[in-house]
Enzyme design. Structure first.
Site, short mmCIF file in Angstrom:
data_model
loop_
_atom_site.label_atom_id
_atom_site.label_comp_id
_atom_site.label_asym_id
_atom_site.label_seq_id
_atom_site.Cartn_x
_atom_site.Cartn_y
_atom_site.Cartn_z
N ASP A 1 6.66 -29.52 -11.79
CA ASP A 1 7.74 -28.81 -11.11
C ASP A 1 9.00 -29.65 -11.06
O ASP A 1 10.12 -29.14 -11.19
CB ASP A 1 7.31 -28.43 -9.69
CG ASP A 1 6.25 -27.34 -9.67
OD1 ASP A 1 6.02 -26.73 -10.73
OD2 ASP A 1 5.65 -27.11 -8.60
N TYR B 1 10.75 -29.59 -14.36
CA TYR B 1 11.39 -28.28 -14.50
C TYR B 1 12.69 -28.25 -13.71
O TYR B 1 13.73 -27.78 -14.20
CB TYR B 1 10.44 -27.18 -14.02
CG TYR B 1 11.03 -25.79 -14.05
CD1 TYR B 1 10.88 -24.97 -15.16
CD2 TYR B 1 11.74 -25.30 -12.96
CE1 TYR B 1 11.44 -23.69 -15.19
CE2 TYR B 1 12.30 -24.03 -12.98
CZ TYR B 1 12.14 -23.23 -14.10
OH TYR B 1 12.69 -21.98 -14.12
N SER C 1 6.62 10.21 -8.63
CA SER C 1 5.43 9.67 -7.98
C SER C 1 4.20 10.10 -8.76
O SER C 1 4.27 10.96 -9.65
CB SER C 1 5.35 10.18 -6.54
OG SER C 1 5.28 11.59 -6.52
N LYS D 1 -3.86 -0.66 -10.19
CA LYS D 1 -2.74 -0.21 -9.37
C LYS D 1 -2.37 -1.35 -8.41
O LYS D 1 -2.98 -1.52 -7.35
CB LYS D 1 -3.12 1.05 -8.59
CG LYS D 1 -1.96 1.70 -7.86
CD LYS D 1 -2.40 3.00 -7.21
CE LYS D 1 -1.20 3.69 -6.55
NZ LYS D 1 -0.61 2.87 -5.48
N ARG E 1 12.84 2.24 -6.46
CA ARG E 1 12.53 3.63 -6.76
C ARG E 1 13.35 4.58 -5.89
O ARG E 1 13.84 5.60 -6.36
CB ARG E 1 11.04 3.89 -6.54
CG ARG E 1 10.63 5.33 -6.82
CD ARG E 1 9.16 5.59 -6.53
NE ARG E 1 8.84 6.98 -6.79
CZ ARG E 1 9.03 7.98 -5.92
NH1 ARG E 1 9.55 7.71 -4.73
NH2 ARG E 1 8.72 9.22 -6.23
N LYS F 1 -3.77 7.03 -17.51
CA LYS F 1 -2.67 7.70 -18.21
C LYS F 1 -3.13 8.15 -19.59
O LYS F 1 -3.91 7.46 -20.26
CB LYS F 1 -1.48 6.74 -18.39
CG LYS F 1 -0.96 6.13 -17.10
CD LYS F 1 0.13 5.11 -17.41
CE LYS F 1 0.66 4.45 -16.15
NZ LYS F 1 1.68 3.41 -16.46
N CYS G 1 -4.78 -23.09 27.96
CA CYS G 1 -5.44 -23.96 28.93
C CYS G 1 -4.40 -24.95 29.45
O CYS G 1 -3.66 -25.55 28.67
CB CYS G 1 -6.60 -24.69 28.26
SG CYS G 1 -7.31 -26.01 29.27
N CYS H 1 -10.30 -31.49 28.10
CA CYS H 1 -10.84 -30.20 27.66
C CYS H 1 -11.57 -30.44 26.35
O CYS H 1 -10.94 -30.72 25.33
CB CYS H 1 -9.72 -29.19 27.48
SG CYS H 1 -10.28 -27.57 26.90
#
Length: 673
Positions: free
Chosen positions: A34, A37, A83, A117, A138, A290, A426, A433
């Site tokens: 990274d 890059y 849709s 999907k 959309r 499809k 608490c 504790c």
């Protein structure tokens, strides 16, 4: 350097950066780190800032975001984004297949393309001559919002296509967020005192609505193509083959696209994915089926809302009905009390669920959850079990209302609720504790903190219950004979553990901070604090104003850190650790491993207008050379970089004796011209 040479270098950098984007996001085969890059990107940004005439619209530098917009423009889709009809059962899929065949010639063969999907946000990308010119949501299907600036920040989306490109290519697809990215963002939000995102889809939708694309760039959104809008010059008859062409153009397509000859083969594939989908790193709630042939699609047409040639098969939400056996309360490392539903075991999303969080007392009251209730449970984002609702009609009168305790279930101390907060805590000290103590010790030894190998949960419980450890410093007082006498511990294990504890004394400061269980402080905030304050002593001496001035540390986190450090008990704890030899090493970010970082550990404040470079460019250069920038001047500021018309920051710098640099002096220190 001559202008021709700079132009060639800029073009080469753009090609190299986009190649690495493809390797990382599309092929999962990165070749560089990274940091390497980032260096390529920073060099390109510098060239384009110094020579704006060399900047181009499809440059990878456009992915970092630009100035905030006043509002989104509305765009009309060249082809409507319709849709898709949904169904939840296989018989409906078979009926749809029959309708498709009735709409075509008798006996005409039909082939189907099946895709996952992806649960994200639908968008449209428009390329002209291979260059991205528009990205839109959309919306209502006819009109959407122009979110081009935000979509440019999604590194999987190519700003320029490769190879032989069509004149116009409108690609439809889904922008989404991985489960890991959601977890990363929520950790940051929790540390800052903010409300976590509920699920990846909501966080994706919220990201695309940000008017400041620089903020969107900080969220690592992904994209997958799944359809087409308007096209000119793309004439394949098979949509499956079109998908392969989209991939060759550099567009991300799902690796799970399949082509099936019959509807029964489609159903078999849907059954296969029902369990398999839970192994993915992103959310998917079904499959889209499809017709493959684009000519057949044209003949089948569409209704006013949906195409007739495709249908979505959605899995029923992963829910199950079980019963709450009891409600218990967990005490966390900071004393927070969290109610938990102890369930009769039930299978859910591939695992057996026995417990589900109830979040807080207000949530129990809102849902009217009682012990003995039959409840519907599901995995939030298919990750965390939660109670969706109570089946109140199933009650028989034996259910018991739950009263949130006014005493800590671990130590009997009074329970308190801070003003403006939903959580109870608490009131006792962690050392008094046992639940808090145990969880703090686990946090201290965690791999993201001091990483004390061998100090597991069961051993921590033994150390607490036997009274051998009453606080974190007691870990450094343990010896081999004492540990060897414990259950399931031998001399060799004891020797290894004491060596690991000794080694933890010189782990880096960020790890120590992550292990101290400071409210709102996680791994990233620990790193940020350790970068700003190189020693524990420096951090302990920090004022509230200095903490608030640290980048990525807001007022809530700064106040929490300051209160922790000023608390007398915590001061004694830190004094003990130092006395016992705990001496954390400085935290060095990955970037600091380079020898060419003249600003390593230095903090800059910028004021006024620089004659040669924009402020953003100067800040980027400082960061690339190991430094950091902040917005206010303090005694710990290393340098103030001043340009024309400086403000009050210059006066404050002079009053505090902070070194003031002009741009020429700054360039000399940076080794640039």
């Amino acid at each position: 350097m001559a202008m021709d040479d700079l132009e060639r270098e800029a073009e080469a950098l753009r090609g190299e950066i986009e190649r690495h984007n493809r390797l990382y996001y599309l092929e999962a085969a990165p070749e560089i780190s990274d940091r390497e890059y980032d260096r390529l990107l920073e060099r390109l940004k510098t060239i384009e800032a110094e020579h704006p005439e060399l900047a181009v619209d499809d440059s990878p530098t456009r992915r970092v975001g630009g100035a905030p917009l006043a509002q989104f423009a509305t765009v009309v889709h060249a082809a409507p984004m319709l849709s898709i009809d949904n169904t939840y059962n296989f018989n409906a899929i078979r009926e749809w297949d029959a309708r498709v065949r009735r709409g075509l010639n008798p006996g005409e063969p039909v082939c189907y393309v099946v895709e996952l999907k992806v649960d994200g946000v639908a968008v449209s990308l428009r390329y002209e001559k291979g260059v991205l010119v528009l990205g839109a949501t959309r919306g209502d299907g006819e009109r959407g919002d122009d979110v081009t600036a935000n979509l440019r920040t999604v590194r999987e989306i190519p700003l320029k296509l490769k190879g032989e490109v069509p004149d116009v290519l409108e690609v439809r697809g889904e922008v989404y967020m991985t489960n890991a990215e959601l977890a990363r963002l929520n950790e940051i939000r929790r540390e800052a005192g903010g409300k976590p995102f509920e699920n990846p889809r909501n966080s994706t939708a919220g990201s695309l609505k940000l008017l400041d694309s620089r903020l969107c760039a900080q969220r690592r959104l992904r994209f997958v193509a799944h359809g087409l809008g308007e096209t000119r010059g793309l004439d394949d008859s098979s949509f499956y083959e079109t998908f392969q062409k989209l991939k060759a153009l550099g567009l991300p397509v799902s690796p799970y696209i399949a082509r099936r000859e019959t509807i029964e083969e489609v159903i078999a594939l849907a059954r296969e994915w029902e369990e398999r989908r839970n192994t993915l790193d992103h959310q998917t709630d079904g499959l889209v089926v499809k017709v493959d042939d684009r000519g057949q699609r044209a003949r089948l047409g569409h209704t006013s809302k949906s195409p007739r040639w495709c249908i979505a098969f959605k899995y029923e939400a992963e829910q199950a009905v079980t019963r709450i056996k009891s409600i218990t309360v967990q005490v966390g490392k900071t004393g927070k009390l969290t109610p938990v539903a102890e369930l009769e075991p039930v299978r859910l999303a591939g695992t057996t669920v026995k417990r589900a969080t109830l979040h807080n007392a207000d949530e129990i009251r809102r849902k009217d959850v009682r012990e003995g209730d039959a409840v519907v449970v599901q995995k939030a984002g298919e990750i965390i079990p939660q109670v969706v609702r109570v089946e109140k009609e199933a009650r028989d009168g034996t259910e018991k209302e739950f009263e949130f305790p006014d005493r800590c279930p671990s130590c009997e101390a009074a329970v308190v609720r801070d003003p403006g907060e939903v959580d109870y805590r608490c009131s006792n000290k962690p050392s008094a504790c046992l639940s808090q103590l145990g969880r703090r010790l686990r946090q201290f030894a965690h791999r993201d903190a001091l990483d004390v190998e061998g100090l597991g949960n069961k051993l921590v419980d033994q150390l607490v219950k036997t009274g051998l450890v009453h606080s974190i410093p007691d870990l450094y007082r343990l010896d081999v004979p004492t540990l060897a006498a414990l259950e399931r511990m031998g001399e060799k294990s004891a020797e290894n553990l004491t060596a690991a504890i000794e080694k933890s004394k010189t782990k880096t400061l960020d790890r120590l901070l992550a292990g101290l269980a400071i409210r709102h402080v996680g791994v990233r905030t620990s790193e940020v604090l350790a970068e700003r304050f190189p020693t524990l002593a420096a951090l302990r001496a920090a004022t509230l104003a200095e903490l608030e001035a640290v980048p990525e540390v807001g007022a809530v986190v700064a106040a929490s850190v300051y209160e922790f450090l000023q608390d007398p008990d915590h001061q004694r704890l830190l004094d003990e650790l130092v006395t016992l030899g705990v001496d954390p090493a400085p935290y060095l970010p990955v970037a600091s491993t380079s020898t060419a970082l003249p600003f390593l550990g230095k903090t800059f404040v910028l004021t006024g207008t620089l004659p040669k470079r924009a402020r953003a460019e100067a800040e980027a250069l400082i960061k690339s050379l190991g430094g950091k920038t902040t917005g206010s001047v303090s005694k710990s500021t290393s340098f103030v970089l001043a340009g024309a018309d400086p403000g009050s920051k210059l006066e404050k710098a002079r009053a505090l004796g902070v070194t003031v640099l002009d741009e020429a002096q700054f360039e000399a220190m940076a080794g640039v011209e």
